[in-house]
Motif scaffolding. Structure first.
Motif, PDB file in Angstrom:
ATOM      1  N   MET A 117       8.839   4.256   3.795  1.00  0.00           N
ATOM      2  CA  MET A 117      10.218   5.192   3.645  1.00  0.00           C
ATOM      3  C   MET A 117       9.630   6.062   2.261  1.00  0.00           C
ATOM      4  O   MET A 117       9.809   7.136   1.924  1.00  0.00           O
ATOM      5  CB  MET A 117      10.733   3.801   2.425  1.00  0.00           C
ATOM      6  N   GLU A 118       8.317   5.578   1.894  1.00  0.00           N
ATOM      7  CA  GLU A 118       7.229   5.904   0.906  1.00  0.00           C
ATOM      8  C   GLU A 118       6.873   7.565   1.895  1.00  0.00           C
ATOM      9  O   GLU A 118       6.780   8.825   0.408  1.00  0.00           O
ATOM     10  CB  GLU A 118       6.594   5.834   0.414  1.00  0.00           C
ATOM     11  N   ALA A 119       6.839   7.823   2.990  1.00  0.00           N
ATOM     12  CA  ALA A 119       6.287   8.844   3.204  1.00  0.00           C
ATOM     13  C   ALA A 119       7.720   9.833   3.697  1.00  0.00           C
ATOM     14  O   ALA A 119       7.385  11.222   3.406  1.00  0.00           O
ATOM     15  CB  ALA A 119       5.736   8.482   4.712  1.00  0.00           C
ATOM     16  N   ALA A 120       8.986   9.279   3.333  1.00  0.00           N
ATOM     17  CA  ALA A 120       9.379  10.347   3.974  1.00  0.00           C
ATOM     18  C   ALA A 120      10.256  10.631   2.469  1.00  0.00           C
ATOM     19  O   ALA A 120      10.583  12.310   2.444  1.00  0.00           O
ATOM     20  CB  ALA A 120      11.276   9.214   4.659  1.00  0.00           C
ATOM     21  N   ILE A 121       9.695   9.503   1.883  1.00  0.00           N
ATOM     22  CA  ILE A 121      10.132  10.440   0.067  1.00  0.00           C
ATOM     23  C   ILE A 121       9.035  12.106  -0.208  1.00  0.00           C
ATOM     24  O   ILE A 121       9.116  13.050  -0.197  1.00  0.00           O
ATOM     25  CB  ILE A 121       9.842   9.902  -0.964  1.00  0.00           C
TER      26      ILE A 121
ATOM     27  N   HIS B 297       1.374   5.656   7.622  1.00  0.00           N
ATOM     28  CA  HIS B 297       2.535   4.854   7.314  1.00  0.00           C
ATOM     29  C   HIS B 297       3.259   6.258   7.556  1.00  0.00           C
ATOM     30  O   HIS B 297       4.666   6.287   6.973  1.00  0.00           O
ATOM     31  CB  HIS B 297       2.739   4.835   5.724  1.00  0.00           C
ATOM     32  N   PRO B 298       3.449   6.644   8.775  1.00  0.00           N
ATOM     33  CA  PRO B 298       4.162   7.660   9.118  1.00  0.00           C
ATOM     34  C   PRO B 298       6.121   6.896   9.174  1.00  0.00           C
ATOM     35  O   PRO B 298       7.165   8.022   8.699  1.00  0.00           O
ATOM     36  CB  PRO B 298       3.967   8.595  10.356  1.00  0.00           C
TER      37      PRO B 298
ATOM     38  N   ARG C  82       0.703  -1.189  -0.217  1.00  0.00           N
ATOM     39  CA  ARG C  82      -0.139  -0.310   0.255  1.00  0.00           C
ATOM     40  C   ARG C  82       1.272   1.083   0.275  1.00  0.00           C
ATOM     41  O   ARG C  82       0.069   2.213  -0.710  1.00  0.00           O
ATOM     42  CB  ARG C  82      -1.151  -0.298   1.280  1.00  0.00           C
ATOM     43  N   PRO C  83       2.228   1.333   0.993  1.00  0.00           N
ATOM     44  CA  PRO C  83       2.755   2.444   1.144  1.00  0.00           C
ATOM     45  C   PRO C  83       3.887   2.964  -0.768  1.00  0.00           C
ATOM     46  O   PRO C  83       2.732   3.928  -0.785  1.00  0.00           O
ATOM     47  CB  PRO C  83       3.277   2.596   1.484  1.00  0.00           C
TER      48      PRO C  83
ATOM     49  N   ALA D  73      -0.954  12.236  -0.703  1.00  0.00           N
ATOM     50  CA  ALA D  73       0.879  12.275   0.314  1.00  0.00           C
ATOM     51  C   ALA D  73      -0.015  11.915   1.944  1.00  0.00           C
ATOM     52  O   ALA D  73       1.459  11.679   2.526  1.00  0.00           O
ATOM     53  CB  ALA D  73       1.392  13.792  -0.273  1.00  0.00           C
ATOM     54  N   GLU D  74      -0.792  12.523   1.380  1.00  0.00           N
ATOM     55  CA  GLU D  74      -1.801  13.081   2.838  1.00  0.00           C
ATOM     56  C   GLU D  74      -1.686  11.560   4.324  1.00  0.00           C
ATOM     57  O   GLU D  74      -1.200  11.502   5.155  1.00  0.00           O
ATOM     58  CB  GLU D  74      -2.939  13.722   3.426  1.00  0.00           C
ATOM     59  N   THR D  75      -2.346  10.713   3.115  1.00  0.00           N
ATOM     60  CA  THR D  75      -2.466   9.596   2.932  1.00  0.00           C
ATOM     61  C   THR D  75      -1.179   8.781   4.628  1.00  0.00           C
ATOM     62  O   THR D  75      -1.371   8.110   5.083  1.00  0.00           O
ATOM     63  CB  THR D  75      -3.613   8.833   2.126  1.00  0.00           C
TER      64      THR D  75
END
Length: 349
Positions: free
Chosen positions: A213-217, A209-210, A185-186, A202-204
């Motif tokens: 790695m995808e959130a960090a991007i 998923h804080p 999902r991320p 991006a907000e989701t």
């Protein structure tokens, strides 16, 4: 006399048997440990390539090839990593054990790794070949999730305009809601955001998923590696960040993987690369269209940098245009480019 001769023959055969029985067993641990002691990362890779075939047990041999493939992927050698993952997948053996801290993946997981590297290398025909192999009939829900995601990625890679991405975007938006796709999902959310620029994805990511790695991007803490997949897919969003590498090494192109390879391998590889290789230039962008490369080069020159355009032809026959700036004696060009608003990553000698 005859009894003595028989005794000699039996003794000789027994000696041969014992000699063969004492053949040295080569373990995955011994090969990996020896490789990790090499001063240069290139020497470690060469050692693993040379000695992996000598490992005695099949499961351990497969683990060494998987370990080698992970290092090659982490270093951005995607074409070679793809072949090595595929070679590991072809070796029979139990995947129940852990070898020297390296997950001994099963064949399906290794094929998934090979698909990812093929996509990162721009080798879409190989990616599709793997996707149409036995992994398509897997009973593992997690593997199925990766097959579905990578299948859409493969389709997106061939899109020539935004219109040709709409069907895949719609499919990915559906996948983002399915429990069966939670393993990826991320990556799905990142892909949709990358393609559309729609902030809700991006907000989701940041909310649900804080720590991914995808959130960090999407937060701008790290950037995706400059692979064909992230560079060349037509995008709708105009405010999306440039796709470039940062000081953080992300071997999978900043997407989730079925299971992480040895973190110690990645960290030691990064340290060796930094300490033993010389930075000769900074790369800012890689394009299929020369006009796009020229436009970026002009923006960089306008900021006072001596930007150049080089070309590279991949095995697929596609010519890429690469914008680079030579490193200076102080080694400060990367910082200066970032200060001027350009993402870049180092190119080593």
């Amino acid at each position: 006399m005859q009894k003595s001769l028989c005794a000699i023959v039996v003794f000789h055969l027994l000696s041969l048997s014992l000699a063969f029985g004492q053949t040295k067993t080569v373990t995955a641990k011994s090969v990996i440990d020896a490789a990790s002691k090499k001063t240069a990362l290139s020497d470690s890779i060469s050692y693993l390539q040379k000695n992996a075939p000598t490992v005695t047990a099949s499961a351990e041999k497969r683990a060494v090839y998987a370990f080698l493939a992970a290092i090659l992927e982490q270093q951005g050698q995607y074409a070679e990593a793809q072949k090595t993952y595929a070679q590991a997948a072809s070796i029979q053996g139990s995947a129940d054990s852990i070898v020297s801290g390296v997950p001994n993946k099963n064949s399906e997981e290794l094929v998934i790794d090979a698909i990812r590297c093929a996509l990162c290398a721009g080798d879409y025909s190989s990616a599709e070949k793997y996707l149409n192999s036995s992994v398509r009939n897997t009973k593992d829900e997690k593997i199925t999730a990766f097959v579905k995601l990578y299948e859409q990625w493969s389709i997106l890679c061939k899109a020539k305009n935004e219109g040709e991405t709409k069907e895949s975007i719609a499919m990915l938006k559906t996948y983002a809601t399915l429990d069966s796709m939670k393993a990826v999902r991320p990556s799905i959310l990142l892909t949709i955001w990358h393609l559309t620029g729609e902030s809700q994805y991006a907000e989701t990511l940041k909310k649900n998923h804080p720590k991914s790695m995808e959130a960090a991007i999407v937060k701008g803490e790290i950037q995706t590696l400059p692979t064909p997949f992230w560079y060349f897919i037509p995008r709708n969003g105009v405010d999306l960040p440039e796709i470039a590498d940062s000081s953080v090494s992300v071997g999978s192109g900043a997407v989730a993987t079925p299971s992480a390879e040895s973190s110690s391998a990645s960290s030691s590889s990064s340290k060796k690369s930094a300490s033993n290789e010389k930075i000769v230039k900074q790369q800012l962008g890689l394009f299929r269209e020369e006009a796009n490369a020229k436009a970026l080069a002009e923006r960089v020159k306008a900021k006072g940098f001596n930007a150049e355009i080089t070309t590279e032809v991949r095995p697929s026959g596609t010519r890429y245009y690469i914008v680079v700036v030579n490193e200076n004696a102080k080694g400060s060009v990367g910082d200066e480019l970032r200060t001027a608003g350009f993402e870049c990553y180092p190119v080593f000698e």
